[in-house]
Design a protein around this motif. Structure first.
Motif, PDB file in Angstrom:
ATOM      1  N   ILE A   5      15.788  -3.988  66.173  1.00  0.00           N
ATOM      2  CA  ILE A   5      15.260  -3.613  64.862  1.00  0.00           C
ATOM      3  C   ILE A   5      16.407  -3.612  63.863  1.00  0.00           C
ATOM      4  CG2 ILE A   5      14.105  -1.811  63.514  1.00  0.00           C
ATOM      5  CD1 ILE A   5      12.270  -2.854  65.669  1.00  0.00           C
ATOM      6  N   PHE A   6      16.199  -4.248  62.713  1.00  0.00           N
ATOM      7  CA  PHE A   6      17.255  -4.281  61.709  1.00  0.00           C
ATOM      8  C   PHE A   6      16.800  -3.808  60.336  1.00  0.00           C
ATOM      9  CE2 PHE A   6      15.318  -8.439  61.822  1.00  0.00           C
ATOM     10  CZ  PHE A   6      15.106  -8.733  60.486  1.00  0.00           C
ATOM     11  N   TYR A   7      15.531  -3.414  60.193  1.00  0.00           N
ATOM     12  CA  TYR A   7      15.034  -2.943  58.897  1.00  0.00           C
ATOM     13  C   TYR A   7      13.844  -2.027  59.123  1.00  0.00           C
ATOM     14  CZ  TYR A   7      13.134  -3.022  54.152  1.00  0.00           C
ATOM     15  OH  TYR A   7      12.654  -2.661  52.926  1.00  0.00           O
ATOM     16  N   CYS A   8      13.751  -0.970  58.335  1.00  0.00           N
ATOM     17  CA  CYS A   8      12.633  -0.033  58.413  1.00  0.00           C
ATOM     18  C   CYS A   8      12.274   0.398  56.998  1.00  0.00           C
ATOM     19  CB  CYS A   8      13.033   1.184  59.250  1.00  0.00           C
ATOM     20  SG  CYS A   8      11.744   2.431  59.385  1.00  0.00           S
ATOM     21  N   SER A   9      10.986   0.487  56.729  1.00  0.00           N
ATOM     22  CA  SER A   9      10.507   0.887  55.410  1.00  0.00           C
ATOM     23  C   SER A   9       9.317   1.822  55.585  1.00  0.00           C
ATOM     24  CB  SER A   9      10.083  -0.362  54.622  1.00  0.00           C
ATOM     25  OG  SER A   9       9.535  -0.015  53.371  1.00  0.00           O
ATOM     26  N   TYR A  10       9.252   2.868  54.761  1.00  0.00           N
ATOM     27  CA  TYR A  10       8.126   3.794  54.821  1.00  0.00           C
ATOM     28  C   TYR A  10       7.964   4.484  53.463  1.00  0.00           C
ATOM     29  CZ  TYR A  10      11.738   7.355  55.310  1.00  0.00           C
ATOM     30  OH  TYR A  10      12.831   8.148  55.103  1.00  0.00           O
ATOM     31  N   GLY A  11       6.788   5.030  53.228  1.00  0.00           N
ATOM     32  CA  GLY A  11       6.540   5.742  51.990  1.00  0.00           C
ATOM     33  C   GLY A  11       5.056   5.824  51.679  1.00  0.00           C
ATOM     34  N   MET A  25      11.943  -6.968  63.007  1.00  0.00           N
ATOM     35  CA  MET A  25      12.674  -7.184  64.245  1.00  0.00           C
ATOM     36  C   MET A  25      12.856  -8.672  64.495  1.00  0.00           C
ATOM     37  SD  MET A  25       9.535  -6.179  66.753  1.00  0.00           S
ATOM     38  CE  MET A  25       9.783  -7.178  68.205  1.00  0.00           C
ATOM     39  N   LEU A  26      13.737  -8.976  65.418  1.00  0.00           N
ATOM     40  CA  LEU A  26      13.934 -10.363  65.829  1.00  0.00           C
ATOM     41  C   LEU A  26      13.102 -10.641  67.064  1.00  0.00           C
ATOM     42  CD1 LEU A  26      17.789 -10.810  65.424  1.00  0.00           C
ATOM     43  CD2 LEU A  26      15.980 -11.536  63.871  1.00  0.00           C
ATOM     44  N   THR A  27      12.486 -11.820  67.107  1.00  0.00           N
ATOM     45  CA  THR A  27      11.730 -12.234  68.282  1.00  0.00           C
ATOM     46  C   THR A  27      12.701 -12.682  69.369  1.00  0.00           C
ATOM     47  OG1 THR A  27      11.581 -14.543  67.592  1.00  0.00           O
ATOM     48  CG2 THR A  27       9.821 -13.048  66.847  1.00  0.00           C
ATOM     49  N   GLU A  32      13.022 -24.780  72.204  1.00  0.00           N
ATOM     50  CA  GLU A  32      11.995 -25.766  72.503  1.00  0.00           C
ATOM     51  C   GLU A  32      12.179 -26.964  71.584  1.00  0.00           C
ATOM     52  OE1 GLU A  32       8.349 -23.661  71.873  1.00  0.00           O
ATOM     53  OE2 GLU A  32       8.870 -22.088  73.295  1.00  0.00           O
ATOM     54  N   ASP A  33      11.481 -28.040  71.876  1.00  0.00           N
ATOM     55  CA  ASP A  33      11.562 -29.217  71.021  1.00  0.00           C
ATOM     56  C   ASP A  33      11.199 -28.846  69.592  1.00  0.00           C
ATOM     57  OD1 ASP A  33      12.272 -30.850  73.105  1.00  0.00           O
ATOM     58  OD2 ASP A  33      10.242 -31.587  73.477  1.00  0.00           O
ATOM     59  N   GLY A  34      12.103 -29.082  68.682  1.00  0.00           N
ATOM     60  CA  GLY A  34      11.830 -28.871  67.268  1.00  0.00           C
ATOM     61  C   GLY A  34      12.015 -27.461  66.750  1.00  0.00           C
ATOM     62  N   ARG A  35      12.341 -26.501  67.623  1.00  0.00           N
ATOM     63  CA  ARG A  35      12.593 -25.143  67.150  1.00  0.00           C
ATOM     64  C   ARG A  35      13.527 -24.419  68.104  1.00  0.00           C
ATOM     65  NH1 ARG A  35       8.042 -20.958  68.078  1.00  0.00           N
ATOM     66  NH2 ARG A  35       7.800 -21.194  70.305  1.00  0.00           N
ATOM     67  N   VAL A  36      14.543 -23.820  67.525  1.00  0.00           N
ATOM     68  CA  VAL A  36      15.542 -23.097  68.302  1.00  0.00           C
ATOM     69  C   VAL A  36      15.944 -21.848  67.531  1.00  0.00           C
ATOM     70  CG1 VAL A  36      17.866 -23.170  69.265  1.00  0.00           C
ATOM     71  CG2 VAL A  36      16.448 -25.214  69.327  1.00  0.00           C
ATOM     72  N   GLY A  37      16.017 -20.716  68.212  1.00  0.00           N
ATOM     73  CA  GLY A  37      16.509 -19.488  67.596  1.00  0.00           C
ATOM     74  C   GLY A  37      15.508 -18.356  67.634  1.00  0.00           C
ATOM     75  N   CYS A  38      15.806 -17.332  66.845  1.00  0.00           N
ATOM     76  CA  CYS A  38      14.955 -16.152  66.729  1.00  0.00           C
ATOM     77  C   CYS A  38      14.254 -16.166  65.383  1.00  0.00           C
ATOM     78  CB  CYS A  38      15.803 -14.878  66.817  1.00  0.00           C
ATOM     79  SG  CYS A  38      16.659 -14.668  68.374  1.00  0.00           S
ATOM     80  N   GLN A  39      13.078 -15.572  65.340  1.00  0.00           N
ATOM     81  CA  GLN A  39      12.359 -15.425  64.084  1.00  0.00           C
ATOM     82  C   GLN A  39      12.272 -13.948  63.731  1.00  0.00           C
ATOM     83  OE1 GLN A  39       8.541 -17.310  64.526  1.00  0.00           O
ATOM     84  NE2 GLN A  39       9.383 -19.342  64.270  1.00  0.00           N
ATOM     85  N   VAL A  40      12.023 -13.684  62.465  1.00  0.00           N
ATOM     86  CA  VAL A  40      11.830 -12.321  61.999  1.00  0.00           C
ATOM     87  C   VAL A  40      10.352 -11.984  62.092  1.00  0.00           C
ATOM     88  CG1 VAL A  40      11.975 -10.797  59.995  1.00  0.00           C
ATOM     89  CG2 VAL A  40      13.794 -12.466  60.429  1.00  0.00           C
ATOM     90  N   GLY A  41      10.052 -10.829  62.641  1.00  0.00           N
ATOM     91  CA  GLY A  41       8.672 -10.365  62.724  1.00  0.00           C
ATOM     92  C   GLY A  41       8.562  -8.957  62.172  1.00  0.00           C
ATOM     93  N   GLY A  66      23.723  -1.014  61.030  1.00  0.00           N
ATOM     94  CA  GLY A  66      23.326  -2.348  61.457  1.00  0.00           C
ATOM     95  C   GLY A  66      22.104  -2.239  62.350  1.00  0.00           C
ATOM     96  N   ALA A  67      21.787  -3.293  63.023  1.00  0.00           N
ATOM     97  CA  ALA A  67      20.602  -3.325  63.884  1.00  0.00           C
ATOM     98  C   ALA A  67      20.758  -2.390  65.075  1.00  0.00           C
ATOM     99  CB  ALA A  67      20.351  -4.746  64.371  1.00  0.00           C
ATOM    100  N   VAL A  68      19.622  -1.925  65.605  1.00  0.00           N
ATOM    101  CA  VAL A  68      19.624  -1.095  66.802  1.00  0.00           C
ATOM    102  C   VAL A  68      18.700  -1.715  67.841  1.00  0.00           C
ATOM    103  CG1 VAL A  68      20.226   1.082  65.686  1.00  0.00           C
ATOM    104  CG2 VAL A  68      17.838   0.421  65.840  1.00  0.00           C
ATOM    105  N   PHE A  69      19.063  -1.535  69.107  1.00  0.00           N
ATOM    106  CA  PHE A  69      18.240  -2.008  70.210  1.00  0.00           C
ATOM    107  C   PHE A  69      17.427  -0.831  70.719  1.00  0.00           C
ATOM    108  CE2 PHE A  69      21.669  -4.983  69.885  1.00  0.00           C
ATOM    109  CZ  PHE A  69      21.040  -6.199  70.075  1.00  0.00           C
ATOM    110  N   VAL A  70      16.111  -1.004  70.784  1.00  0.00           N
ATOM    111  CA  VAL A  70      15.224   0.084  71.149  1.00  0.00           C
ATOM    112  C   VAL A  70      14.185  -0.353  72.173  1.00  0.00           C
ATOM    113  CG1 VAL A  70      15.471   1.266  68.919  1.00  0.00           C
ATOM    114  CG2 VAL A  70      13.660  -0.417  69.225  1.00  0.00           C
TER     115      VAL A  70
END
Length: 101
Positions: A5-11, A25-27, A32-41, A66-70
């Motif tokens: 997790i690298f971002y949190c919002s509330y209110g 968070m990062l996926t 795979e063919d045509g896509r490599v890496g992590c996406q933001v979700g 910074g980001a935290v692993f949870v």
């Protein structure tokens, strides 16, 4: 479910007084063919108890600077006629983990 997790919002949305909370968070890494890496979700966070879970998560992010692993405890809720996942609680896996995003 483990997550980085690298971002949190509330209110409260002023227009309708709706309480909200979410995190970004990062996926998992994909190579795979045509896509490599992590996406933001984006994931919703339970808003019970005046956004208690989101406030704790925001505090962990502030401490880490910074980001935290949870480990996420995930449930579900109805939203717009669909069932969506919602973070009910979390546990920091390694409070010393720091990843600059």
């Amino acid at each position: 479910m483990q997550a980085q997790i690298f971002y949190c919002s509330y209110g409260v949305i002023e227009d309708n007084n709706q309480v909200y909370a979410n995190a970004q968070m990062l996926t998992d890494f994909a190579d795979e063919d045509g896509r490599v890496g992590c996406q933001v979700g984006k994931v919703s966070i339970d808003t019970d108890n005046n956004n208690a879970v989101a406030k704790r998560l925001a505090g962990e992010l502030q401490r880490a600077k910074g980001a935290v692993f949870v480990e996420l405890i995930v449930g579900s809720k109805a939203k717009g006629g669909n069932v969506v996942s919602v973070v009910k609680d979390f546990k920091v896996i390694n409070p010393q983990s720091k990843v600059s995003v």
